[in-house]
Design a protein around this motif. Structure first.
Motif, PDB file in Angstrom:
ATOM      1  N   ASP A  16      57.134  81.579  81.046  1.00 24.30           N
ATOM      2  CA  ASP A  16      56.443  82.811  80.663  1.00 24.30           C
ATOM      3  C   ASP A  16      55.174  82.396  79.930  1.00 24.30           C
ATOM      4  OD1 ASP A  16      55.510  85.177  79.642  1.00 24.30           O
ATOM      5  OD2 ASP A  16      57.418  85.811  78.742  1.00 24.30           O
ATOM      6  N   SER A  17      54.022  82.692  80.504  1.00 24.40           N
ATOM      7  CA  SER A  17      52.748  82.242  79.917  1.00 24.40           C
ATOM      8  C   SER A  17      52.557  82.760  78.494  1.00 24.40           C
ATOM      9  CB  SER A  17      51.573  82.688  80.799  1.00 24.40           C
ATOM     10  OG  SER A  17      51.567  84.103  80.949  1.00 24.40           O
ATOM     11  N   ALA A  18      53.215  83.885  78.157  1.00 21.23           N
ATOM     12  CA  ALA A  18      53.096  84.427  76.798  1.00 21.23           C
ATOM     13  C   ALA A  18      53.667  83.467  75.763  1.00 21.23           C
ATOM     14  CB  ALA A  18      53.822  85.773  76.715  1.00 21.23           C
ATOM     15  N   ASN A  19      54.630  82.634  76.176  1.00 24.59           N
ATOM     16  CA  ASN A  19      55.226  81.670  75.245  1.00 24.59           C
ATOM     17  C   ASN A  19      54.276  80.526  74.904  1.00 24.59           C
ATOM     18  OD1 ASN A  19      57.649  83.078  75.114  1.00 24.59           O
ATOM     19  ND2 ASN A  19      58.554  81.950  76.836  1.00 24.59           N
ATOM     20  N   HIS A  20      53.223  80.352  75.705  1.00 30.63           N
ATOM     21  CA  HIS A  20      52.230  79.306  75.447  1.00 30.63           C
ATOM     22  C   HIS A  20      50.996  79.857  74.722  1.00 30.63           C
ATOM     23  CE1 HIS A  20      53.969  76.587  78.835  1.00 30.63           C
ATOM     24  NE2 HIS A  20      54.418  76.216  77.654  1.00 30.63           N
ATOM     25  N   THR A  21      51.089  81.118  74.264  1.00 31.63           N
ATOM     26  CA  THR A  21      49.968  81.746  73.562  1.00 31.63           C
ATOM     27  C   THR A  21      50.428  82.292  72.217  1.00 31.63           C
ATOM     28  OG1 THR A  21      49.058  82.388  75.717  1.00 31.63           O
ATOM     29  CG2 THR A  21      48.130  83.450  73.761  1.00 31.63           C
ATOM     30  N   PRO A  22      49.806  81.898  71.101  1.00 29.18           N
ATOM     31  CA  PRO A  22      48.751  80.887  71.012  1.00 29.18           C
ATOM     32  C   PRO A  22      49.319  79.483  71.207  1.00 29.18           C
ATOM     33  CG  PRO A  22      49.403  81.586  68.834  1.00 29.18           C
ATOM     34  CD  PRO A  22      50.156  82.458  69.788  1.00 29.18           C
ATOM     35  N   TYR A  23      48.443  78.577  71.612  1.00 29.64           N
ATOM     36  CA  TYR A  23      48.870  77.207  71.912  1.00 29.64           C
ATOM     37  C   TYR A  23      49.222  76.459  70.633  1.00 29.64           C
ATOM     38  CZ  TYR A  23      48.945  72.796  74.514  1.00 29.64           C
ATOM     39  OH  TYR A  23      49.324  71.625  75.099  1.00 29.64           O
ATOM     40  N   PHE A  24      48.389  76.607  69.603  1.00 25.29           N
ATOM     41  CA  PHE A  24      48.665  76.021  68.291  1.00 25.29           C
ATOM     42  C   PHE A  24      49.341  77.075  67.410  1.00 25.29           C
ATOM     43  CE2 PHE A  24      45.027  73.652  69.879  1.00 25.29           C
ATOM     44  CZ  PHE A  24      45.368  72.333  69.596  1.00 25.29           C
ATOM     45  N   ILE A  25      50.239  76.645  66.528  1.00 28.69           N
ATOM     46  CA  ILE A  25      50.861  77.574  65.589  1.00 28.69           C
ATOM     47  C   ILE A  25      49.799  78.020  64.586  1.00 28.69           C
ATOM     48  CG2 ILE A  25      52.591  77.853  63.761  1.00 28.69           C
ATOM     49  CD1 ILE A  25      54.321  75.809  65.172  1.00 28.69           C
ATOM     50  N   PRO A  26      49.565  79.326  64.434  1.00 25.43           N
ATOM     51  CA  PRO A  26      48.566  79.791  63.460  1.00 25.43           C
ATOM     52  C   PRO A  26      49.107  79.711  62.036  1.00 25.43           C
ATOM     53  CG  PRO A  26      49.605  81.659  64.546  1.00 25.43           C
ATOM     54  CD  PRO A  26      50.134  80.431  65.222  1.00 25.43           C
ATOM     55  N   ALA A  27      48.196  79.626  61.068  1.00 26.12           N
ATOM     56  CA  ALA A  27      48.606  79.520  59.662  1.00 26.12           C
ATOM     57  C   ALA A  27      49.361  80.755  59.197  1.00 26.12           C
ATOM     58  CB  ALA A  27      47.388  79.281  58.780  1.00 26.12           C
ATOM     59  N   ASN A  28      49.087  81.903  59.828  1.00 25.96           N
ATOM     60  CA  ASN A  28      49.748  83.151  59.424  1.00 25.96           C
ATOM     61  C   ASN A  28      50.952  83.479  60.312  1.00 25.96           C
ATOM     62  OD1 ASN A  28      48.404  83.753  61.756  1.00 25.96           O
ATOM     63  ND2 ASN A  28      47.481  85.664  61.021  1.00 25.96           N
ATOM     64  N   GLN A  29      51.502  82.454  60.979  1.00 27.56           N
ATOM     65  CA  GLN A  29      52.678  82.659  61.822  1.00 27.56           C
ATOM     66  C   GLN A  29      53.828  83.237  60.997  1.00 27.56           C
ATOM     67  OE1 GLN A  29      53.282  82.177  65.172  1.00 27.56           O
ATOM     68  NE2 GLN A  29      55.398  82.831  64.862  1.00 27.56           N
ATOM     69  N   ALA A  30      54.502  84.248  61.524  1.00 30.90           N
ATOM     70  CA  ALA A  30      55.638  84.853  60.824  1.00 30.90           C
ATOM     71  C   ALA A  30      56.740  83.815  60.631  1.00 30.90           C
ATOM     72  CB  ALA A  30      56.166  86.035  61.629  1.00 30.90           C
TER      73      ALA A  30
END
Length: 485
Positions: free
Chosen positions: A200-214
């Motif tokens: 599922d391409s949605a699982n590869h977005t975003p590619y890097f974990i963002p700092a504000n990741q839940a």
């Protein structure tokens, strides 16, 4: 070189280039791929764990080139220990030999514990909790009854069986390993091929974990936040590289078998670099599919060890049989990793004993099989004791830091040898020295720095214990009288 030429009294030369490649793949594909991939993706790198594998592979490639030059030039059992002795002297050699115990013996014990867990899972939990866990572990069952571990019997069993196989002979061990390699590589390829259709391409977005990741939810109900510097972005990818580096441990074990290769000058570089290239390609494809099939945050809750089976069972309907096959492949993979780690450790001990730094029992060969059988039995008691009596929370990070340290010293050793003895025949030469050497030191050094402080301090304490043993026992018994090269 005289030791290497002693084919009558020394270790038996039976391994071909293909045997060495299979040996390398046998050590590399195992706990790292099936366990550490999800740990790195779920906690630090996210879908960018594919980049973590590339960074780790680059560090291994630089070190692998240096190992290949040494292995072709000095085809002696002992790997990095022998190379350090040749280039930097006895004290540094002892330090690196002591660090390799973290890689091989501790790594073998850790994987044996994981093997026990997967074996009991395959049996449907038929073995009681008491006989699959250490006395330091306890857990509540579904009826709210508290169980205390007594002895990890399956872990001891697998270490015993593989020790007996190693005593029987390296060729027999290599043959069994080749069959295991075929099985687990086939399963990895099947997972990649079938899993590709469930990405599922949605699982590869975003590619890097963002700092504000839940925050992710852990099995105990607590939260895991991603605000730490090494838990998101490019720094998270670097920490991920240090974690999945455990997945590459093993290609250097090929160099420990140099004294048993038929044509080490040609075959050792092929074995080391060939196994590294094949595994890197498989790793990148495997991690891409795994993070595409299931969201990386689910790996924190699902349990890192069961992550592959979890992804299949929850996101690939109709393929429950593949989850069982993956479990079998994991058991096969763990078995070959333990096999090669026990082989590597016994060969390092063999060389250290030949130099007088360890008691003579470690280098005594079996009259019929010409394998270091006493070293194998001593190692069985040590590794078996760790695997059966200690909990399975011995981290792969501690194994990684010992290996990374060895890689750094091997890279430096190639440069020193080029300066001090430029005219020694080198059937395989590292290109662009010192650039490759410096890059190898920097990449491996960066991964060491990115590991947590507890791992770094534990490794330092281990080194201090090693130095006490060296100055208290080994130094006075050295056959070379501490001569520096």
């Amino acid at each position: 070189m005289t030791q290497a030429a002693d084919s009558e009294q020394g270790l038996k030369r039976t391994l071909t280039a293909w045997s060495l490649i299979a040996l390398g793949i046998g050590a590399i594909i195992g706990a790292g791929l099936f366990v550490r991939t999800a740990a790195a993706a779920g906690g630090h790198a996210g879908p960018a764990v594919t980049l973590s594998f590339i960074i780790a592979a680059v560090g291994c490639a630089f070190a692998g080139l240096c190992y290949a030059e040494f292995a072709s030039m000095i085809p002696i059992a002992g790997s990095a220990y022998t190379y350090a002795y040749t280039t930097m002297g006895e004290l540094v050699a002892w330090i690196i030999g002591w660090a390799l115990i973290l890689e091989y013996a501790l790594g073998a014990a850790t994987v044996a514990i994981a093997w026990s867990e997967y074996f009991n899972r395959l049996l449907g939990g038929a073995i009681p909790y008491e006989w699959t866990h250490s006395p330091f572990q306890s857990a509540l069952d579904s009826a709210n009854v508290l169980h205390h571990g007594i002895f990890n019997a399956p872990a001891l069993l697998i270490v015993l069986l593989l020790t007996l196989l190693l005593i029987r002979g390296t060729q027999q061990s290599a043959s069994v390993n080749a069959v295991i390699v075929f099985i687990k590589v086939a399963i990895v390829l099947v997972f990649i091929a079938i899993g590709w259709g469930f990405i599922d391409s949605a699982n590869h977005t975003p590619y890097f974990i963002p700092a504000n990741q839940a925050p992710a939810i852990l099995p105990d109900g607590s939260q895991y936040t991603y605000t730490d510097t090494f838990r998101h972005g490019i720094m998270g990818v670097l920490r991920g590289a240090a974690i999945v580096f455990f997945a590459f441990i093993g290609f250097d074990a090929v160099s420990t078998a140099a004294q048993e290769a038929k044509n080490p000058k040609r075959d050792m570089p092929i074995g080391i670099l060939g196994s590294l290239v094949i595994c890197t390609i498989l790793y990148i494809l495997f991690s891409y599919v795994l993070t595409g099939v299931a969201p990386f945050t689910e790996f924190m809750l699902a349990g890192r060890e069961a992550s592959v089976a979890y992804a299949i069972e929850h996101h690939m309907p109709g393929y429950s049989w593949l989850a069982t096959a993956v479990t079998v492949a994991i058991l096969a993979g763990f078995s070959s990793v333990i096999l090669v780690m026990l082989l590597g450790q016994s060969r390092v001990f063999y060389s250290m004993s030949n130099d007088g730094l360890l008691p003579g029992a470690f280098s005594q060969l079996h009259k019929k099989y010409r394998t270091p059988f006493k070293s194998n039995w001593i190692l069985f008691l040590f590794v078996g004791g760790l695997a059966t009596l200690l909990p399975g929370d011995i981290t792969g990070d501690l194994t990684s830091i010992g290996t990374l340290f060895a890689f750094v010293l091997v890279c430096i050793g190639v440069w020193i040898m080029r300066i001090k003895q430029p005219n020694v025949p080198r059937p395989f030469k590292v290109p662009m020295v010192p650039i490759v050497v410096i890059l190898g030191v920097l990449v491996c050094g960066a991964m060491i720095i990115s590991l947590d402080k507890t791992t770094q301090l534990t490794a330092l304490a281990w080194m201090i214990v090693g130095l006490i043993i060296y100055f208290g026992y080994s130094r006075s018994r050295s056959k070379h009288k501490h001569d520096e090269p």
